[in-house]
Scaffold this motif. Structure first.
Motif, PDB file in Angstrom:
ATOM      1  N   UNK A 146      -3.009   4.484   9.267  1.00  0.00           N
ATOM      2  CA  UNK A 146      -3.667   5.087  10.430  1.00  0.00           C
ATOM      3  C   UNK A 146      -3.110   6.474  10.705  1.00  0.00           C
ATOM      4  N   UNK A 147      -1.800   6.632  10.606  1.00  0.00           N
ATOM      5  CA  UNK A 147      -1.169   7.933  10.844  1.00  0.00           C
ATOM      6  C   UNK A 147      -1.662   8.969   9.837  1.00  0.00           C
ATOM      7  N   UNK A 148      -1.747   8.560   8.559  1.00  0.00           N
ATOM      8  CA  UNK A 148      -2.233   9.480   7.525  1.00  0.00           C
ATOM      9  C   UNK A 148      -3.673   9.898   7.805  1.00  0.00           C
ATOM     10  N   UNK A 149      -4.508   8.928   8.155  1.00  0.00           N
ATOM     11  CA  UNK A 149      -5.917   9.229   8.422  1.00  0.00           C
ATOM     12  C   UNK A 149      -6.069  10.153   9.638  1.00  0.00           C
TER      13      UNK A 149
ATOM     14  N   UNK B 271       0.830  -1.205   0.000  1.00  0.00           N
ATOM     15  CA  UNK B 271       0.000   0.000   0.000  1.00  0.00           C
ATOM     16  C   UNK B 271       0.863   1.253   0.000  1.00  0.00           C
ATOM     17  N   UNK B 272       0.694   2.089  -1.014  1.00  0.00           N
ATOM     18  CA  UNK B 272       1.421   3.341  -1.115  1.00  0.00           C
ATOM     19  C   UNK B 272       0.553   4.489  -0.601  1.00  0.00           C
ATOM     20  N   UNK B 273       1.057   5.211   0.391  1.00  0.00           N
ATOM     21  CA  UNK B 273       0.299   6.314   0.988  1.00  0.00           C
ATOM     22  C   UNK B 273      -0.032   7.400  -0.042  1.00  0.00           C
ATOM     23  N   UNK B 274       0.819   7.535  -1.047  1.00  0.00           N
ATOM     24  CA  UNK B 274       0.568   8.555  -2.068  1.00  0.00           C
ATOM     25  C   UNK B 274      -0.771   8.342  -2.770  1.00  0.00           C
ATOM     26  N   UNK B 275      -1.247   7.102  -2.803  1.00  0.00           N
ATOM     27  CA  UNK B 275      -2.539   6.822  -3.417  1.00  0.00           C
ATOM     28  C   UNK B 275      -3.672   7.528  -2.682  1.00  0.00           C
ATOM     29  N   UNK B 276      -3.529   7.653  -1.367  1.00  0.00           N
ATOM     30  CA  UNK B 276      -4.553   8.334  -0.576  1.00  0.00           C
ATOM     31  C   UNK B 276      -4.553   9.830  -0.867  1.00  0.00           C
ATOM     32  N   UNK B 277      -3.368  10.401  -1.034  1.00  0.00           N
ATOM     33  CA  UNK B 277      -3.289  11.823  -1.395  1.00  0.00           C
ATOM     34  C   UNK B 277      -3.950  12.068  -2.744  1.00  0.00           C
ATOM     35  N   UNK B 278      -3.703  11.171  -3.697  1.00  0.00           N
ATOM     36  CA  UNK B 278      -4.296  11.310  -5.022  1.00  0.00           C
ATOM     37  C   UNK B 278      -5.815  11.164  -4.965  1.00  0.00           C
ATOM     38  N   UNK B 279      -6.281  10.203  -4.193  1.00  0.00           N
ATOM     39  CA  UNK B 279      -7.720   9.996  -4.071  1.00  0.00           C
ATOM     40  C   UNK B 279      -8.386  11.204  -3.433  1.00  0.00           C
ATOM     41  N   UNK B 280      -7.757  11.748  -2.406  1.00  0.00           N
ATOM     42  CA  UNK B 280      -8.315  12.918  -1.714  1.00  0.00           C
ATOM     43  C   UNK B 280      -8.453  14.097  -2.673  1.00  0.00           C
TER      44      UNK B 280
ATOM     45  N   UNK C 270      -9.854   8.893  18.015  1.00  0.00           N
ATOM     46  CA  UNK C 270     -11.280   8.952  17.656  1.00  0.00           C
ATOM     47  C   UNK C 270     -11.525   8.742  16.163  1.00  0.00           C
ATOM     48  N   UNK C 271     -10.438   8.590  15.378  1.00  0.00           N
ATOM     49  CA  UNK C 271     -10.590   8.402  13.931  1.00  0.00           C
ATOM     50  C   UNK C 271     -10.334   6.951  13.500  1.00  0.00           C
ATOM     51  N   UNK C 272     -10.135   6.053  14.453  1.00  0.00           N
ATOM     52  CA  UNK C 272      -9.857   4.654  14.135  1.00  0.00           C
ATOM     53  C   UNK C 272     -10.984   3.768  14.660  1.00  0.00           C
ATOM     54  N   UNK C 273     -11.508   2.871  13.781  1.00  0.00           N
ATOM     55  CA  UNK C 273     -12.665   2.063  14.135  1.00  0.00           C
ATOM     56  C   UNK C 273     -12.519   0.650  13.567  1.00  0.00           C
ATOM     57  N   UNK C 274     -13.337  -0.249  14.077  1.00  0.00           N
ATOM     58  CA  UNK C 274     -13.193  -1.674  13.771  1.00  0.00           C
ATOM     59  C   UNK C 274     -14.578  -2.297  13.607  1.00  0.00           C
ATOM     60  N   UNK C 275     -14.733  -3.118  12.552  1.00  0.00           N
ATOM     61  CA  UNK C 275     -15.973  -3.867  12.344  1.00  0.00           C
ATOM     62  C   UNK C 275     -15.711  -5.365  12.480  1.00  0.00           C
ATOM     63  N   UNK C 276     -16.716  -6.065  13.000  1.00  0.00           N
ATOM     64  CA  UNK C 276     -16.644  -7.530  13.087  1.00  0.00           C
ATOM     65  C   UNK C 276     -18.065  -8.077  13.062  1.00  0.00           C
ATOM     66  N   UNK C 277     -18.190  -9.318  12.646  1.00  0.00           N
ATOM     67  CA  UNK C 277     -19.465 -10.021  12.684  1.00  0.00           C
ATOM     68  C   UNK C 277     -19.189 -11.484  12.982  1.00  0.00           C
ATOM     69  N   UNK C 278     -20.136 -12.156  13.605  1.00  0.00           N
ATOM     70  CA  UNK C 278     -19.982 -13.580  13.910  1.00  0.00           C
ATOM     71  C   UNK C 278     -20.348 -14.466  12.721  1.00  0.00           C
ATOM     72  N   UNK C 279     -20.778 -13.869  11.611  1.00  0.00           N
ATOM     73  CA  UNK C 279     -21.351 -14.646  10.521  1.00  0.00           C
ATOM     74  C   UNK C 279     -20.349 -15.520   9.784  1.00  0.00           C
TER      75      UNK C 279
ATOM     76  N   UNK D 159      -9.540  11.851   8.846  1.00  0.00           N
ATOM     77  CA  UNK D 159     -10.375  10.947   8.046  1.00  0.00           C
ATOM     78  C   UNK D 159     -10.570   9.661   8.841  1.00  0.00           C
ATOM     79  N   UNK D 160     -11.793   9.165   8.860  1.00  0.00           N
ATOM     80  CA  UNK D 160     -12.098   7.972   9.655  1.00  0.00           C
ATOM     81  C   UNK D 160     -11.631   6.710   8.934  1.00  0.00           C
ATOM     82  N   UNK D 161     -10.768   5.957   9.586  1.00  0.00           N
ATOM     83  CA  UNK D 161     -10.297   4.675   9.073  1.00  0.00           C
ATOM     84  C   UNK D 161     -11.071   3.561   9.775  1.00  0.00           C
ATOM     85  N   UNK D 162     -11.734   2.725   8.987  1.00  0.00           N
ATOM     86  CA  UNK D 162     -12.453   1.570   9.521  1.00  0.00           C
ATOM     87  C   UNK D 162     -11.841   0.310   8.930  1.00  0.00           C
ATOM     88  N   UNK D 163     -11.430  -0.607   9.792  1.00  0.00           N
ATOM     89  CA  UNK D 163     -10.897  -1.890   9.321  1.00  0.00           C
ATOM     90  C   UNK D 163     -11.910  -2.981   9.653  1.00  0.00           C
TER      91      UNK D 163
END
Length: 441
Positions: free
Chosen positions: A215-218, A171-180, A266-275, A223-227
């Motif tokens: 995470x540092x960039x976000x 993963x290249x961080x520069x991609x996030x700058x370009x997307x933004x 407060x910008x880092x979050x996590x999703x999970x499911x038991x499915x 910007x909210x990072x959700x994994x």
């Protein structure tokens, strides 16, 4: 097509657009399932992400709970809309012991009826309509509806360089700058970045050092990072003698929950499911983990309509509290998942069909581009339908995954039995040999 003229604009759109393009054919396939004696030419659906490998083991444990335990009084009453306190506590201990390997505060958890509800609720609370969520491609097609239908969040498919030959994302961080810059040039705001690890459909993971940089960039850009670690415990045993050569110098899988515990942002979050890891998609248990107290409070205030049945919470609490059982369960699950992966990929290797080496998930991401009549979305759809028509094996079409490389398809390796897997491979072998034979004529 039903008449949607008397619905709202969103209602009309929902009536005319299915959740995913393969559901109609899947429903038809489920009416004609393969059976070795009574229906040997029947269908083998391998397109829906269900895990059936250890259901009998888990069912036996659940039935033991319902036979031997009295239902507590709280089950019949209203409870916290973020989840019953005792259930949150048991889940926090489960995450701490089996996935994060660090302490988890029960008050940092909020529950909803399945992953879809969690994604929808989180997007609604973090982003405004018209904001954009960036998702590296290829990725789960239904993210589009989960973040878009009610929250009104736009999806931006981030194209990562390179092909599908590695088990870890570079993963290249520069991609996030370009997307933004691109998103803002269109008048929207880059509000969320959504990663899935292990990923759907590739099975790749994000290395710890990359997660830290992302995470540092976000955090720097607010910007909210959700994994999403919905496949966090669906990991292939890459030390298996038949697999070691596919994984040179592998990085260990590190849960994002561990980094969140360290950074407390407060910008880092996590999703999970038991499915997926537990194979109980029908139980509808999804969760958000965040150190953002306002987000958890907002979830509680707005989430009353998304509550999980108290009975379901109680049953699963009893299962989660039995760590000895969970250790046995996940040991067996990893063994069976690895064997299913070996069986299917060995078949692909024999057929010289390229695939992306997976670190986890329930999938194999394979390359059938040599059989495309044209490298386009319509060409992919034609090939997908042709495979199903000639083999009765239903793959997941690539439409909606958001990537630009044509000819890749997803196969769910946990939705059928080992004996059915052999039948599916034999049918696919016949299709491949027939197609190659035609090209030589």
């Amino acid at each position: 097509m039903p008449d949607a003229s008397f619905l709202s604009q969103k209602g009309s759109k929902a009536a005319q657009n299915p959740i995913r393009v393969d559901l109609k054919i899947y429903s038809e396939a489920m009416e004609n399932l393969y059976h070795p004696k009574t229906n040997p030419s029947g269908t083998l659906p391998m397109n829906i992400a269900e895990n059936q490998l250890c259901w009998e083991m888990l069912r036996e444990r659940i039935q033991k709970v319902t036979r031997e335990k009295n239902i507590p009084d709280w089950v019949a009453n209203y409870t916290d809309s973020n989840g019953a306190p005792c259930f949150r506590k048991s889940t926090a201990e489960f995450l701490s012991q089996f996935l994060f390997h660090c302490p988890v505060d029960p008050d940092s958890l909020a529950f909803s009826v399945g992953a879809t509800s969690v994604i929808e609720m989180t997007s609604f609370l973090l982003a405004n309509p018209g904001d954009t969520a960036v998702i590296p491609a290829p990725s789960y097609p239904v993210y589009s509806g989960d973040i878009g239908n009610l929250p009104g969040v736009l999806r931006f498919d981030l194209q990562l360089p390179g092909g599908f030959k590695d088990s870890e994302y570079d993963f290249e961080i520069s991609l996030l700058d370009q997307a933004k810059a691109e998103i803002e040039s269109k008048g929207s705001q880059f509000r969320m970045l959504i990663l899935t690890s292990p990923d759907n459909p590739t099975g790749k993971i994000y290395r710890e050092d990359h997660l830290r940089k992302i995470a540092s960039w976000c955090m720097d850009h607010q910007i909210h990072l959700v994994v999403n670690e919905i496949y966090g415990l669906s990991q292939i045993d890459i030390t298996h003698p038949e697999l070691q050569s596919d994984y040179p110098n592998p990085a260990p899988f590190v849960s994002f929950g561990k980094l969140m515990n360290e950074l407390k942002s407060p910008f880092l979050h996590f999703w999970y499911s038991f499915s997926k890891d537990f194979g109980i998609s029908g139980f509808r248990i999804g969760l958000l983990h965040s150190h953002n107290a306002a987000l958890i409070q907002g979830y509680q205030n707005a989430g009353a309509g998304h509550c999980i049945s108290n009975y379901t919470q109680w049953v699963m609490q009893e299962v989660l509290d039995d760590h000895a059982f969970l250790n046995s369960y996940f040991k067996e699950f990893k063994t069976l998942l690895t064997q299913a992966y070996i069986t299917f990929t060995k078949g692909l290797k024999n057929l010289q069909i390229p695939f992306n080496p997976s670190r986890g998930s329930l999938f194999v991401w394979l390359d059938l581009s040599e059989f495309l009549e044209e490298k386009s979305e319509s060409g992919e759809e034609k090939l997908w339908l042709d495979i199903y028509k000639k083999t009765s094996v239903l793959l997941t079409p690539s439409q909606g995954f958001g990537h630009q490389q044509r000819g890749w398809f997803r196969v769910v390796i946990t939705s059928i039995s080992p004996s059915e897997m052999e039948v599916a491979l034999d049918r696919l072998k016949g299709f491949v040999e027939d197609q190659r034979g035609k090209s030589c004529r």
